[in-house]
Scaffold this motif. Structure first.
Motif, mmCIF file in Angstrom:
data_model
loop_
_atom_site.group_PDB
_atom_site.id
_atom_site.type_symbol
_atom_site.label_atom_id
_atom_site.label_comp_id
_atom_site.label_asym_id
_atom_site.label_seq_id
_atom_site.Cartn_x
_atom_site.Cartn_y
_atom_site.Cartn_z
ATOM 1 N N GLY A 33 -28.870 25.248 10.936
ATOM 2 C CA GLY A 33 -28.276 25.987 10.512
ATOM 3 C C GLY A 33 -27.503 25.725 8.883
ATOM 4 N N ILE A 34 -26.332 25.959 9.646
ATOM 5 C CA ILE A 34 -25.820 25.649 7.490
ATOM 6 C C ILE A 34 -25.332 24.836 7.193
ATOM 7 N N GLY A 35 -25.566 23.182 7.776
ATOM 8 C CA GLY A 35 -26.004 21.923 7.277
ATOM 9 C C GLY A 35 -27.030 22.425 6.126
ATOM 10 N N ALA B 148 -24.992 19.319 9.056
ATOM 11 C CA ALA B 148 -24.722 19.261 10.162
ATOM 12 C C ALA B 148 -25.897 19.244 11.887
ATOM 13 N N PHE B 149 -25.102 19.032 12.607
ATOM 14 C CA PHE B 149 -26.744 19.409 14.148
ATOM 15 C C PHE B 149 -26.231 19.398 14.893
ATOM 16 N N GLY B 150 -26.948 20.630 15.174
ATOM 17 C CA GLY B 150 -27.281 21.343 16.137
ATOM 18 C C GLY B 150 -27.843 23.086 16.834
ATOM 19 N N GLY C 252 -9.498 26.347 7.345
ATOM 20 C CA GLY C 252 -10.590 26.738 7.759
ATOM 21 C C GLY C 252 -11.155 25.777 7.779
ATOM 22 N N LEU C 253 -12.128 25.597 8.931
ATOM 23 C CA LEU C 253 -13.290 24.697 9.106
ATOM 24 C C LEU C 253 -14.273 24.740 7.801
ATOM 25 N N GLY C 254 -14.500 25.274 6.840
ATOM 26 C CA GLY C 254 -15.515 25.503 5.700
ATOM 27 C C GLY C 254 -15.180 24.981 4.538
ATOM 28 N N VAL D 81 -16.726 18.113 8.147
ATOM 29 C CA VAL D 81 -16.385 18.458 9.589
ATOM 30 C C VAL D 81 -17.204 19.608 10.208
ATOM 31 N N HIS D 82 -17.600 20.486 9.619
ATOM 32 C CA HIS D 82 -18.336 21.799 10.367
ATOM 33 C C HIS D 82 -19.096 21.446 11.330
ATOM 34 N N GLY D 83 -19.233 22.213 12.100
ATOM 35 C CA GLY D 83 -21.024 22.222 12.940
ATOM 36 C C GLY D 83 -22.566 22.889 12.105
ATOM 37 N N SER D 84 -22.241 23.626 12.902
ATOM 38 C CA SER D 84 -24.421 23.845 12.157
ATOM 39 C C SER D 84 -24.098 25.698 12.298
ATOM 40 N N ALA D 85 -22.572 25.933 12.475
ATOM 41 C CA ALA D 85 -22.476 27.848 13.035
ATOM 42 C C ALA D 85 -23.690 28.104 13.249
ATOM 43 N N PRO D 86 -24.645 28.265 14.278
ATOM 44 C CA PRO D 86 -25.629 29.364 14.198
ATOM 45 C C PRO D 86 -25.361 30.430 13.834
ATOM 46 N N PRO D 87 -23.949 31.424 14.361
ATOM 47 C CA PRO D 87 -24.325 32.542 14.225
ATOM 48 C C PRO D 87 -23.842 32.911 13.181
ATOM 49 N N ILE D 88 -23.903 31.938 12.044
ATOM 50 C CA ILE D 88 -23.571 32.621 10.127
ATOM 51 C C ILE D 88 -25.165 31.656 9.949
ATOM 52 N N ALA D 89 -25.431 30.925 10.169
ATOM 53 C CA ALA D 89 -27.275 30.303 9.517
ATOM 54 C C ALA D 89 -27.522 31.156 8.991
ATOM 55 N N ALA E 142 -21.869 30.752 4.500
ATOM 56 C CA ALA E 142 -21.255 29.933 4.845
ATOM 57 C C ALA E 142 -20.906 29.425 3.618
ATOM 58 N N ASN E 143 -19.936 29.082 3.977
ATOM 59 C CA ASN E 143 -18.520 28.157 3.123
ATOM 60 C C ASN E 143 -19.925 27.009 2.422
ATOM 61 N N PRO E 144 -19.179 26.001 1.354
ATOM 62 C CA PRO E 144 -20.371 24.870 0.707
ATOM 63 C C PRO E 144 -18.999 24.409 0.652
ATOM 64 N N GLN F 222 -16.358 34.464 1.677
ATOM 65 C CA GLN F 222 -16.281 35.508 2.408
ATOM 66 C C GLN F 222 -14.440 34.810 3.073
ATOM 67 N N ASP F 223 -15.089 34.108 3.370
ATOM 68 C CA ASP F 223 -13.986 33.285 5.040
ATOM 69 C C ASP F 223 -12.469 33.133 4.674
ATOM 70 N N MET F 224 -13.101 33.267 3.380
ATOM 71 C CA MET F 224 -12.453 31.852 1.898
ATOM 72 C C MET F 224 -11.039 33.793 0.995
#
Ligand code: ATP
Length: 359
Positions: free
Chosen positions: A18-20, A76-78, A265-267, A285-293, A298-300, A338-340
């Motif tokens: 994902g976003i990883g 991230a993994f998932g 936030g997690l990002g 800390v964040h996961g792979s966040a599939p919806p935004i991958a 994604a916030n780097p 955008q998240d920030m």
């Protein structure tokens, strides 16, 4: 690898899923731009590889990481295509357990007041660290089910706490408190142990006894205690109350997501999985966040701040500081995703920080 150059740090990079796969390349770019003398070796462990040939981790994988590298940098993994999440478990929990990375260190710092959902909170008010036990507790997944699928089903989930495991994480927290300063340069002074010993008396009793014993070795550091439920309320009412928090695997997992909320936030959240003296692993800390991958949104910065943490651990302090200042500048100038509240994409935000870190 260049065996001649002994000061060059060797870093194993596992972007994962994902976003990883989007944020890690940005962090690598920033590390290079900051001029760190490092060498990257990339590994394709993750969902794609698992779906292709069934491999999660090669047979010698964890021993190879410990033997051949100074640090591991993971994304991230998932992945929704792997319903059991088996690859994520084997890679991530495998690294934590088999490389015995017992201290999960998560700094919680607010870079700009606008990122905090609480009112009247300034950056200096949110500057604490959560030290989470990383190799025991309920995450061992000990237990079992009996009469599954029937009305008489029983599920047992064991919470494993060893004297050795509890003692080393508590001692790590006190030593961390001794060695690290706050962002404003003032010394850290307090270690707070968080548990639920009023309800979970067996494990809680062990944590309580060991905490008192170890605290006795550090008379200059104030030793405090809170139940985890009270701590959650306090964290949103007055985050100034915290300095260094030490807790078990599960409470640490939960309170660090809450804490991540305080810093934007997690990002934005960074973490290290550390065993002093051994090869340690660093991951946002964040996961792979599939919806935004795959959307370049994604916030780097969590990954980039994690990179800075890793460089600090490898004693590349100057480069780590350059990266932290560059991220701070990006946040203050709204060169963010955008998240920030910014308008940049993942690559563009990474590019901006890299440019800044190179000066
Ligand atoms: P895990 O269980 O692996 O920790 P999770 O499901 O708890 O993962 P994440 O995958 O980290 O959570 O993400 C949850 C949501 O948080 C995402 O769908 C996304 O909206 C937001 N998020 C997480 N990381 C980022 C990021 N780097 N940039 C922007 N948004 C993010």
């Amino acid at each position: 690898m260049d065996p001649q150059n002994t000061s060059r740090k060797r870093i194993a990079v596992i972007p994962g899923d994902g976003i990883g796969q989007e944020v890690i390349p940005q962090a690598l770019k920033v590390i290079r731009a900051a001029g760190a003398d490092v060498e990257f070796s990339e590994f394709d462990w993750g969902a794609d590889r698992y779906l292709r040939d069934g491999m999660t981790v090669p047979p010698d994988g964890f021993a190879m990481l410990s033997r051949d590298f100074d640090a591991v940098f993971a994304g991230a993994f998932g992945d929704p295509r792997v319903k059991t999440n088996i690859h994520a478990k084997e890679i991530l929990l495998g690294m934590r357990f088999q490389m015995d990375l017992y201290a999960n260190v998560r700094p919680v710092r607010l870079l700009d007041a606008t990122l905090c959902p609480l009112k009247d909170v300034a950056p200096k008010d949110v500057d604490f660290v959560v030290i989470r036990e990383n190799t025991e507790g309920v995450y061992i997944d000990a237990g079992g089910v009996f009469k599954q699928g029937t009305p008489d089903e029983i599920a047992i989930q064991e919470d494993i706490n060893t004297r050795k495991g509890v003692e080393r994480i508590i001692r790590y927290a006190f030593e961390y408190c001794e060695r690290h300063k706050k962002l404003d340069g003032s010394p850290r002074k307090r270690v707070l142990m968080c548990d639920k010993s009023n309800a979970m008396t067996h494990a809680g009793g062990l944590w309580q006894r060991v905490f008192k014993e170890v605290a006795g070795e550090f008379p200059q550091i104030a030793a405090q205690h809170m139940y985890v439920d009270a701590l959650c309320m306090q964290m949103v009412r007055d985050p100034r109350a915290f300095d260094v928090i030490v807790t078990n695997n599960m409470f640490g997992d939960i309170i660090t997501d809450l804490a991540a909320g305080l810093q934007g936030g997690l990002g934005m959240a960074a973490s290290g999985n550390i065993h002093p003296g051994k090869t340690s692993m660093f991951e946002p800390v964040h996961g792979s966040a599939p919806p935004i991958a795959g959307k370049n949104i994604a916030n780097p910065f969590g990954a980039i701040l994690t990179a800075a943490m890793m460089l600090g651990h490898l004693e590349l302090t100057k480069e780590a500081e350059k990266i932290e200042s560059a991220v701070l500048a990006a946040v203050l100038q709204k060169k963010t995703t955008q998240d920030m509240g910014g308008t940049l994409g993942t690559r563009e935000a990474g590019e901006w920080v890299a440019e800044r870190a190179s000066t």
